[in-house]
Motif scaffolding. Structure first.
Motif, mmCIF file in Angstrom:
data_model
loop_
_atom_site.group_PDB
_atom_site.id
_atom_site.type_symbol
_atom_site.label_atom_id
_atom_site.label_comp_id
_atom_site.label_asym_id
_atom_site.label_seq_id
_atom_site.Cartn_x
_atom_site.Cartn_y
_atom_site.Cartn_z
ATOM 1 N N VAL A 88 54.536 10.302 15.120
ATOM 2 C CA VAL A 88 54.719 10.529 16.557
ATOM 3 C C VAL A 88 53.813 11.664 17.042
ATOM 4 O O VAL A 88 53.220 11.593 18.115
ATOM 5 N N GLY A 89 53.672 12.689 16.197
ATOM 6 C CA GLY A 89 52.832 13.833 16.577
ATOM 7 C C GLY A 89 51.362 13.478 16.727
ATOM 8 O O GLY A 89 50.587 14.272 17.265
ATOM 9 N N ASN A 90 50.969 12.310 16.276
ATOM 10 C CA ASN A 90 49.558 11.919 16.379
ATOM 11 C C ASN A 90 49.300 10.801 17.383
ATOM 12 O O ASN A 90 48.181 10.319 17.510
ATOM 13 N N ILE A 91 50.348 10.396 18.063
ATOM 14 C CA ILE A 91 50.228 9.233 18.953
ATOM 15 C C ILE A 91 49.487 9.558 20.241
ATOM 16 O O ILE A 91 49.599 10.657 20.776
ATOM 17 N N GLU A 92 48.717 8.589 20.713
ATOM 18 C CA GLU A 92 48.246 8.644 22.096
ATOM 19 C C GLU A 92 48.853 7.476 22.853
ATOM 20 O O GLU A 92 48.965 6.372 22.317
ATOM 21 N N VAL A 93 49.235 7.735 24.107
ATOM 22 C CA VAL A 93 49.902 6.715 24.893
ATOM 23 C C VAL A 93 48.917 6.148 25.909
ATOM 24 O O VAL A 93 48.142 6.901 26.508
ATOM 25 N N GLU A 94 48.925 4.828 26.079
ATOM 26 C CA GLU A 94 48.039 4.249 27.092
ATOM 27 C C GLU A 94 48.724 3.076 27.790
ATOM 28 O O GLU A 94 49.454 2.302 27.174
ATOM 29 N N TYR A 136 51.704 2.720 22.222
ATOM 30 C CA TYR A 136 51.503 3.964 21.482
ATOM 31 C C TYR A 136 50.400 3.677 20.479
ATOM 32 O O TYR A 136 50.506 2.751 19.680
ATOM 33 N N ARG A 137 49.337 4.461 20.518
ATOM 34 C CA ARG A 137 48.233 4.243 19.586
ATOM 35 C C ARG A 137 48.326 5.238 18.434
ATOM 36 O O ARG A 137 48.415 6.446 18.660
#
Lengths: 625, 241
Positions: free
Chosen positions: A30-36, A105-106
């Motif tokens: 989760v700490g590394n996710i990017e949201v788009e 979530y990427r």
């Protein structure tokens, strides 16, 4: 991970492969996710480009395609994509497009590689391109109107595979295997121009050839199906679906006049419409006992809601629900015959009312009857048919089709009679009509044979079509019945609401809307000598006779469609919000659009009733309510 | 604060120019540094603008009477919200907590007893704000409270451009309050609250009222708004206030 991101972690922890992941590992993800965010219709991954992310769908739905542009999979909330390219260190293999507005979530490539190395269950999950997972993904709820707007020809990707009907059993099986088809068309090659004569399917080979241990040299014509149900090339996919539903066949030859253009298989449609009513129907026919049927009967409402959400029209929904009800009945009859042994004499099981009209919805009771062969001897045979009728009726009740309060069921001896008695019943109703008796037998004028010797039911349809149009007194009394229930509008176009009872301040869309309409359409159809059962089909026949002007006919069709669809939506909304669906609508729950159009539709019903009263001189007599 | 005039290129200096002036006027090193980091040019396409979603939970709505209790920030761009760089703090309010505000944001007396004063985290906050355009849902709260809070602690207030997702929704739904007559006919008002606005774009429901989740929710909403109603090429000047 910031502790406040727990909502995001909890969501992922519900779905594989994250559901079995240790908490601290998932926190790192989760700490590394990017949201788009992607708008419906926009491209997420383009074929051949570099991709450095694993995608997790938080909301919305995504379509993945093959390189050829063919749909590979539809996936939604909680599912992942992009893993194939990451695993092979290749560019995008399955381009992805947002089917709905989608939030993803990427997860970056480095995190993906780390998980792949450190978490076995994650590695197993992303590596397996499991067919069953794909299937379940395809069967998820999806929004698509393609069924309604696409022609059957879209489903045809190859020339039809044909053979002369003189071919032998083993040769037929070989041709099917070589061509990878589940149905073989058999042509009559006597003339210069070969004609379609029959069809043989995988299932036929299994049930008619292998289980019977037929020699491989048996001519295929001995086991092929000859009375073919076909569909024309101009039909829509949903029509093919209805035809399959109605006849319980899994293959439809596609005809362009006399020429056969291909075969549509159930699987072709299921590809378009998984978890659909068709899928449900084929599932019904696979059940081994009534408890299995009871279990899948829970899916009926889902299937109904799904069709409503896909903007299917009332004809399609009514036919699909009737097809489902018919399938439950058919399967129960087969199971009953297995349990009780084969019937001692031929019989036909008959559906009545909304099921026969292909206008069934989810709130429905069972109306049915049995026509027995004229060789019927009560002392010898009736215990069998009573037991069978009871088995079916109890089974249907288990599956949510409540017993008919008016006892119009095959369990009632009066409605379990040989064909000659049925002919007497109908002749009497038509030639010596009595108001009271007709009121109760109305429902028998919507009839359809659904199992056994369905010819018996066809005989009755012919008898009704012939006699009804000649009996003015019958039509007058039937018309009078059709005027018993008036639409709920009063002066100044206000709704007239029920004043007492459980449903105060509401009106009943079935009793006040669709039922009076189907009643009055039935009268006109019988007057025209029509054998059609469905109200829309009946309107078509009426149109050909010019009994009603084209404009009025169009209005009637629109009014029926509108009232029916408001009723259908009302039930779907109730189901979705966890309430028991019914037919009672409170005007304040309708949108202004619906209210105004409903009033127009009810006005059409009212005008049509006035015409009926005039046309059949049905003005005198009761006008209850 | 008269931020709206910044929108009118004929009467007011644009934000980059304003930042230059403010950088010279600022006495606090923190603010000077913030303004000196600059502000993107007004014609920069939104797709190239570094942004940061900002959300505050406060003890009430009036920046002169109430205090900040928590703060969430997440840096993002049109193509990615970086959860790894997201930050959330509970801070000790100058004024006592009201029971009603506890019910809204769930931060209790026990939480804030251990919490730092806002002043102690300002370095980190500005680390995230610097060089980025702030995105908020309802600008009066975030801009108003930041301004007052900094006046208390640094002796001078702050000005900065914001993208306001609520203002965008308000702009898209000018007739959101139905007339008495429309109400009679059953027309419902259009809500421009964060959760209700998100629903219109198919965005998921988040258990709300945590400053960081609300900041993320706001960033997602802005991405959705741009894709639905504007375009990645839309210049930032059309959107900031």
């Amino acid at each position: 991970m910031q502790a406040e991101l727990i909502d995001i972690r909890n969501h992922m922890a519900h779905y594989p492969p994250f559901d079995e992941m240790p908490e601290d590992l998932l926190d790192q993800v989760v700490g590394n996710i990017e949201v788009e965010y992607f708008r419906a219709g926009s491209t997420i991954l383009e074929f051949g480009t570099a991709n450095h992310w694993l995608y997790y769908i938080r909301s919305g739905a995504v379509e993945l395609f093959r390189r050829s542009g063919e749909l590979y999979s539809r996936i939604s909330e909680g599912e992942i994509f992009g893993q194939f390219g990451l695993l092979m260190k290749q560019n995008v293999r399955f381009p992805a497009t947002a089917l709905e507005d989608t939030l993803v979530y990427r997860i970056p490539e480095e995190t993906f590689q780390y998980l792949f190395k450190s978490d076995d269950s994650f590695a197993d999950y992303v590596e397996v391109e499991d067919k069953s997972r794909l299937r379940s993904a395809l069967s998820r709820r999806e929004k698509s109107n393609e069924l309604m707007t696409s022609r059957v020809t879209r489903l045809i990707s190859r020339e039809p595979v044909c053979a002369p009907c003189t071919v032998r059993l083993q040769e037929a099986a070989r041709i099917m295997t070589d061509n990878g088809v589940s149905a073989l068309l058999l042509m009559d090659s006597d003339s210069d121009h070969p004609r379609l004569k029959g069809i043989i399917t995988d299932r036929d080979l299994r049930t008619r050839a292998v289980t019977e241990a037929l020699p491989s040299e048996t001519p295929i014509s001995e086991i092929m199906t000859e009375d073919l149900i076909t569909i024309r090339t101009s039909a829509f996919i949903f029509e093919a679906m209805l035809t399959m539903l109605h006849n319980n066949v899994h293959h439809l030859p596609l005809m362009d006049k006399d020429e056969v253009r291909g075969v549509i298989a159930l699987a072709d449609i299921v590809k378009y419409e998984s978890q659909s009513s068709l899928y449900l129907v084929s599932n019904i026919h696979r059940q081994k006992d009534s408890s299995g049927l009871k279990k899948i009967s829970r899916d009926v409402r889902d299937s109904f809601v799904r069709m409503v959400n896909e903007d299917a029209n009332s004809h399609m929904i009514g036919s699909a629900m009737a097809g489902i009800g018919r399938s439950f009945t058919q399967r129960l009859l087969e199971l009953g015959e297995e349990k009780l042994g084969p019937p001692p004499i031929p019989y036909c099981f008959m559906a009545l009312g909304s099921m026969a009209r292909d206008e069934q919805l989810v709130v429905t009771d069972q109306d049915n009857a049995m026509i027995l062969d004229d060789s019927f001897v009560p002392e010898e045979h009736d215990s069998y048919f009573l037991a069978l009728a009871k088995f079916v009726s109890d089974g249907l009740a288990e599956c949510g089709y409540t017993y008919c309060t008016g006892e119009i069921m095959a369990t009632n001896q009066k409605w379990r009679q040989p064909l000659k008695v049925w002919k007497d019943y109908f002749t009497d109703w038509i030639e010596n009509p009595k108001a009271e008796a007709l009121l109760n037998s109305n429902i028998f004028f919507d009839l359809d044979g659904i199992h056994g010797k369905t010819d018996f039911a066809e005989d009755l349809k012919s008898l009704v079509a012939e006699k009804a149009s000649n009996s003015q007194r019958f039509l007058t009394l039937l018309a009078r019945n059709a005027l018993n229930r008036t639409p709920p509008i009063g002066f100044f176009r206000n709704f007239v609401l029920e004043e007492d009872g459980q449903h105060r301040k509401s009106f009943n869309l079935k009793r006040r809307g669709t039922a009076p309409l189907s009643d009055l359409i039935r009268v006109h159809a019988l007057a025209c000598g029509s054998r059609a059962q469905n109200s829309f089909e009946r309107l078509k026949v009426i149109g050909k006779t010019k009994l009603i002007l084209d404009d009025d006919l169009g209005n009637l069709r629109d009014a029926l469609e509108f009232i029916a669809i408001v009723r259908i939506r009302h039930q779907a909304l109730a189901i979705e919000s966890g309430h028991e669906p019914d037919n009672n609508v409170h005007p304040e729950d309708l949108s202004p659009f619906e209210r105004s159009h409903l009033k127009d539709a009810f006005q059409v019903v009212s005008n049509a009733q006035k015409f009926l009263r005039f046309r059949y001189n049905a003005g005198v007599g009761r006008n209850v309510q | 604060m008269s931020s709206n005039s910044a929108n009118d290129p004929t009467t007011a200096p644009s934000w980059p120019e304003r930042f230059q002036i403010l950088a010279q006027e600022a006495r606090s090193p923190l603010l000077k540094d913030f303004y000196e980091a600059g502000c993107v040019a007004p014609d920069t396409p939104i797709s190239e603008v570094p942004m940061v979603a900002l959300d505050l939970e406060t003890t009430g709505l009036d920046s002169n009477q109430h205090s900040i209790v928590s703060m969430g920030l997440v840096p993002f761009s049109l193509t990615g919200i970086q959860l790894g760089a997201a930050r959330h703090w509970v801070v000790r309010p100058k004024l006592p907590l009201h029971q009603t505000s506890i019910e809204i944001h769930g931060i209790t007396h026990a939480d804030i007893e251990k919490a730092p004063d806002l002043e102690e985290i300002l370095d980190q906050v500005f680390g995230l704000l610097k060089g980025r355009v702030a995105v908020v849902h309802y600008r009066s709260i975030e801009r108003g409270f930041m301004d007052v809070a900094l006046k208390w602690r640094l002796g001078e207030g702050i000005q900065f451009p914001v993208l306001d997702t609520m203002a965008i929704e308000a702009h898209l739904h000018p007739d959101r309050q139905p007339s008495q007559w429309q109400r009679l006919l059953g027309k419902q008002p259009v809500s421009i609250r964060l959760g209700d606005s998100r629903t219109r774009y198919g965005l998921p429901h988040y258990a709300g009222h945590n400053a960081l989740i609300d900041a993320i929710a706001t960033a997602e909403l802005l991405q959705a708004q741009i894709h639905h109603h504007f375009s990645p090429q839309t210049p930032i000047r059309d959107l900031w206030l």
